[in-house]
Design a protein around this motif. Structure first.
Motif, PDB file in Angstrom:
ATOM      1  N   LEU A 111       7.342  -3.741 -11.861  1.00  0.00           N
ATOM      2  CA  LEU A 111       8.013  -4.965 -12.314  1.00  0.00           C
ATOM      3  C   LEU A 111       7.172  -5.634 -13.392  1.00  0.00           C
ATOM      4  CD1 LEU A 111       9.135  -6.567  -8.920  1.00  0.00           C
ATOM      5  CD2 LEU A 111      10.449  -5.058 -10.427  1.00  0.00           C
ATOM      6  N   ARG A 159       8.440 -18.145 -11.579  1.00  0.00           N
ATOM      7  CA  ARG A 159       9.287 -17.135 -10.956  1.00  0.00           C
ATOM      8  C   ARG A 159      10.583 -16.959 -11.750  1.00  0.00           C
ATOM      9  NH1 ARG A 159       9.292 -16.494  -5.143  1.00  0.00           N
ATOM     10  NH2 ARG A 159       8.358 -18.582  -5.118  1.00  0.00           N
ATOM     11  N   PHE A 191      14.552 -11.400 -11.769  1.00  0.00           N
ATOM     12  CA  PHE A 191      13.627 -10.426 -11.206  1.00  0.00           C
ATOM     13  C   PHE A 191      13.491 -10.603  -9.698  1.00  0.00           C
ATOM     14  CE2 PHE A 191      12.309  -9.420 -15.514  1.00  0.00           C
ATOM     15  CZ  PHE A 191      11.977  -8.066 -15.406  1.00  0.00           C
ATOM     16  N   THR A 192      13.605 -11.837  -9.219  1.00  0.00           N
ATOM     17  CA  THR A 192      13.578 -12.062  -7.777  1.00  0.00           C
ATOM     18  C   THR A 192      14.716 -11.308  -7.098  1.00  0.00           C
ATOM     19  OG1 THR A 192      12.603 -14.254  -8.077  1.00  0.00           O
ATOM     20  CG2 THR A 192      13.661 -13.809  -5.965  1.00  0.00           C
ATOM     21  N   ALA A 210      14.101  -7.514  -7.367  1.00  0.00           N
ATOM     22  CA  ALA A 210      13.059  -7.094  -6.425  1.00  0.00           C
ATOM     23  C   ALA A 210      13.598  -7.057  -5.005  1.00  0.00           C
ATOM     24  CB  ALA A 210      11.862  -8.031  -6.523  1.00  0.00           C
ATOM     25  N   ARG A 211      14.402  -8.046  -4.643  1.00  0.00           N
ATOM     26  CA  ARG A 211      14.975  -8.081  -3.294  1.00  0.00           C
ATOM     27  C   ARG A 211      15.867  -6.863  -3.056  1.00  0.00           C
ATOM     28  NH1 ARG A 211      17.834 -12.398  -3.802  1.00  0.00           N
ATOM     29  NH2 ARG A 211      16.086 -13.800  -3.353  1.00  0.00           N
ATOM     30  N   HIS A 232       2.488 -12.030  -8.618  1.00  0.00           N
ATOM     31  CA  HIS A 232       3.482 -10.975  -8.380  1.00  0.00           C
ATOM     32  C   HIS A 232       3.803 -10.871  -6.895  1.00  0.00           C
ATOM     33  CE1 HIS A 232       4.366  -8.887 -12.125  1.00  0.00           C
ATOM     34  NE2 HIS A 232       3.093  -8.795 -12.451  1.00  0.00           N
ATOM     35  N   TRP A 279       5.702 -14.169  -5.689  1.00  0.00           N
ATOM     36  CA  TRP A 279       7.036 -14.398  -6.236  1.00  0.00           C
ATOM     37  C   TRP A 279       7.999 -13.241  -5.984  1.00  0.00           C
ATOM     38  CZ3 TRP A 279       5.046 -16.242 -11.717  1.00  0.00           C
ATOM     39  CH2 TRP A 279       4.464 -17.523 -11.573  1.00  0.00           C
ATOM     40  N   TYR A 280       7.490 -12.005  -6.007  1.00  0.00           N
ATOM     41  CA  TYR A 280       8.381 -10.844  -5.938  1.00  0.00           C
ATOM     42  C   TYR A 280       8.084  -9.915  -4.766  1.00  0.00           C
ATOM     43  CZ  TYR A 280       9.014 -12.645 -10.629  1.00  0.00           C
ATOM     44  OH  TYR A 280       9.247 -13.486 -11.696  1.00  0.00           O
ATOM     45  N   THR A 284       5.639  -7.971  -4.108  1.00  0.00           N
ATOM     46  CA  THR A 284       5.203  -6.637  -4.522  1.00  0.00           C
ATOM     47  C   THR A 284       4.263  -6.035  -3.483  1.00  0.00           C
ATOM     48  OG1 THR A 284       3.478  -7.707  -5.825  1.00  0.00           O
ATOM     49  CG2 THR A 284       5.469  -7.014  -7.001  1.00  0.00           C
TER      50      THR A 284
END
Length: 223
Positions: free
Chosen positions: A33, A43, A47-48, A51-52, A84, A87-88, A90
């Protein structure tokens, strides 16, 4: 087949690529990402959501962070990896432009140690060339080639020490691959001792702006 997938295009700009990526996530070693040459300063809702969806599909997520060949401060790098993760969600990090020479190894070792202690899981190093062997021992995966297909087929060489490394610890990222030759690029990486690869058809300045046909079974690639 195990593919490392850097997809450096915003989900709003090419939602179809991200949708296909989610559908084929089980064929990827990991997805990198990269919202803003790193996590950015806030954030990103797109992308959130991406990523989910990728996590739900079983993908391993890595946050992109540039080390600038050892120039950037260790604290800034670890902070971006933390963002990262916060927020995501990772699972680890993809450290780009890593030093390759023995002189840079102690600093890289300290950086990876700090990241592991802070809870970072998978660590991928990308020197883009064959580094001093010690780098490979630090990481879960090391990118030992990043470059154009023409270079890959004409002048690629590998040091003897790579033959003693588990192939699943090495990765080749090749861009500018003609789509019909994507299966050949995958086979070539495996023959050269890299069990993980990432062949794409794109060209600079951003060859990673489109999804690799290998992931979705294009050009006859089989898993």
């Amino acid at each position: 087949m195990s593919l490392l997938v850097p997809l450096y295009v915003h989900p709003a700009d090419d939602p179809g690529a991200w949708h296909r990526l989610v559908g084929a996530a089980d064929r990827a070693y990991a997805v990198v990402l990269n919202p803003a040459s790193g996590p950015g300063t806030a954030r990103d809702p797109a992308f959130t959501a991406a990523a989910r969806a990728l996590r739900a599909a079983g993908a391993r997520l890595l946050g992109y962070v540039d080390t600038d060949y050892g120039v950037r401060e260790r604290a800034r790098i670890t902070e971006e990896v933390r963002r990262h993760r916060e927020w995501y969600a990772t699972d680890g990090c993809f450290l780009d432009r890593v030093t390759a020479g023995p002189d840079g190894l102690p600093a890289c070792r300290r950086l990876v140690r700090d990241l592991r202690r802070s809870g970072t899981g998978t660590v991928v190093l990308n020197p883009g060339v064959h580094p001093a062997p010690g780098y490979v021992r630090l990481a879960d995966l090391t990118v030992t080639f990043e470059g154009h297909w023409s270079t890959y087929v004409s002048s690629f060489t590998r040091p003897d020490w790579t033959a003693r490394q588990p192939p699943e610890r090495l990765c080749h990222l090749v861009y500018g691959v003609p789509e019909a030759l994507i299966p050949l690029a995958v086979r070539t990486a495996h023959e050269r001792g890299a069990a993980v690869c990432g062949p794409v058809t794109g060209e600079p300045p951003n060859p990673w702006a489109a999804l690799t046909p290998a992931l979705t079974g294009g050009s006859g690639v089989q898993g």
